[in-house]
Design an enzyme around this catalytic site. Sequence first.
Site, PDB file in Angstrom:
ATOM      1  N   HIS A 153       6.636 -32.965  90.540  1.00 53.82           N
ATOM      2  CA  HIS A 153       5.525 -33.903  90.660  1.00 53.82           C
ATOM      3  C   HIS A 153       5.371 -34.373  92.106  1.00 53.82           C
ATOM      4  O   HIS A 153       6.278 -34.190  92.933  1.00 53.82           O
ATOM      5  CB  HIS A 153       5.742 -35.124  89.756  1.00 53.82           C
ATOM      6  CG  HIS A 153       5.419 -34.860  88.313  1.00 53.82           C
ATOM      7  ND1 HIS A 153       6.270 -34.195  87.477  1.00 53.82           N
ATOM      8  CD2 HIS A 153       4.330 -35.182  87.567  1.00 53.82           C
ATOM      9  CE1 HIS A 153       5.732 -34.108  86.264  1.00 53.82           C
ATOM     10  NE2 HIS A 153       4.553 -34.698  86.301  1.00 53.82           N
ATOM     11  N   LYS A 157       5.340 -40.461  92.371  1.00 48.60           N
ATOM     12  CA  LYS A 157       5.684 -40.725  90.969  1.00 48.60           C
ATOM     13  C   LYS A 157       6.947 -41.564  90.909  1.00 48.60           C
ATOM     14  O   LYS A 157       7.947 -41.255  91.566  1.00 48.60           O
ATOM     15  CB  LYS A 157       5.874 -39.407  90.206  1.00 48.60           C
ATOM     16  CG  LYS A 157       6.128 -39.606  88.721  1.00 48.60           C
ATOM     17  CD  LYS A 157       6.065 -38.285  87.972  1.00 48.60           C
ATOM     18  CE  LYS A 157       6.401 -38.446  86.501  1.00 48.60           C
ATOM     19  NZ  LYS A 157       5.471 -39.370  85.808  1.00 48.60           N
TER      20      LYS A 157
END
Length: 265
Positions: A153, A157
């Site tokens: 990701h 995040k």
Amino acid sequence: MIKAVVAGALGKMGLESCKAIVKAEGMQLVGAVDSKEIGHSIGTFIGQPDINIVVAGDLEQVLRDVKPDVLVDFTRPGVVQRHIKTAINAGVRPVIGTTGMNTAEIEEFRQLAAQRRLGGLIAPNFAIGALLMIKFATEAAKFFPHVEIIELHHDQKMDAPSGTAVKTAESVAAVRGQISQGMPSEFEKIAGVRGGNFDGMRIHSIRLPGLVAHQEVIFGGLGQTLSIRHDSISRESFMPGLILAIRRVMNLDHLVYGLENLLFE
């Protein structure tokens, strides 16, 4: 007409959600909540200057004022829990994309929604391709029980592993039974290099700029491997699933964890 409020409206997922709701047939964006740009029109941020919805900071007040059907939340852990309770207590159906909640919290919200006979959804991932990845991985685990998960990701995040990785691991664990995986005597020369241990399988989290949301599930068997991978290359990939979820919760009288329970029912 389904009326929706978006919390975390100025975040990357929040802005995409606002755009998608505005474009969706039979839906109306009636409120935007964020801690930034309070008092400014959300229309200017989504390329719709004719939409005169002012960004507000108080979710409870917005729900009282506009009386929406659905709250869409893409905020952060520590905030989303309060928002879910506020929505359910106001009789508003929560559609939650924020991850980082634990099993006990999800069960608490499920019970709270059941008391009100109110539909809702908590979804680790709204990308339909990601849900298919989990479904295919669960089938594969019946034949290839040795598995590791790599999730990748963007570097902003907050939680690791991702909600999608946890959901995948839960689904795989439910079908593969008790497995002793890997070398029992292995050791890490650098702490954590083998990833997190979930019911015997390893989950690895990668965070880098340039990524959006990606996951690979790798299975190992005698003389062969199998890889199942999904890539979200833009946040638009989550919007068809979000719109589907908003429509489906209108016909629910309970809170569901995982969009696949609405997609594959």
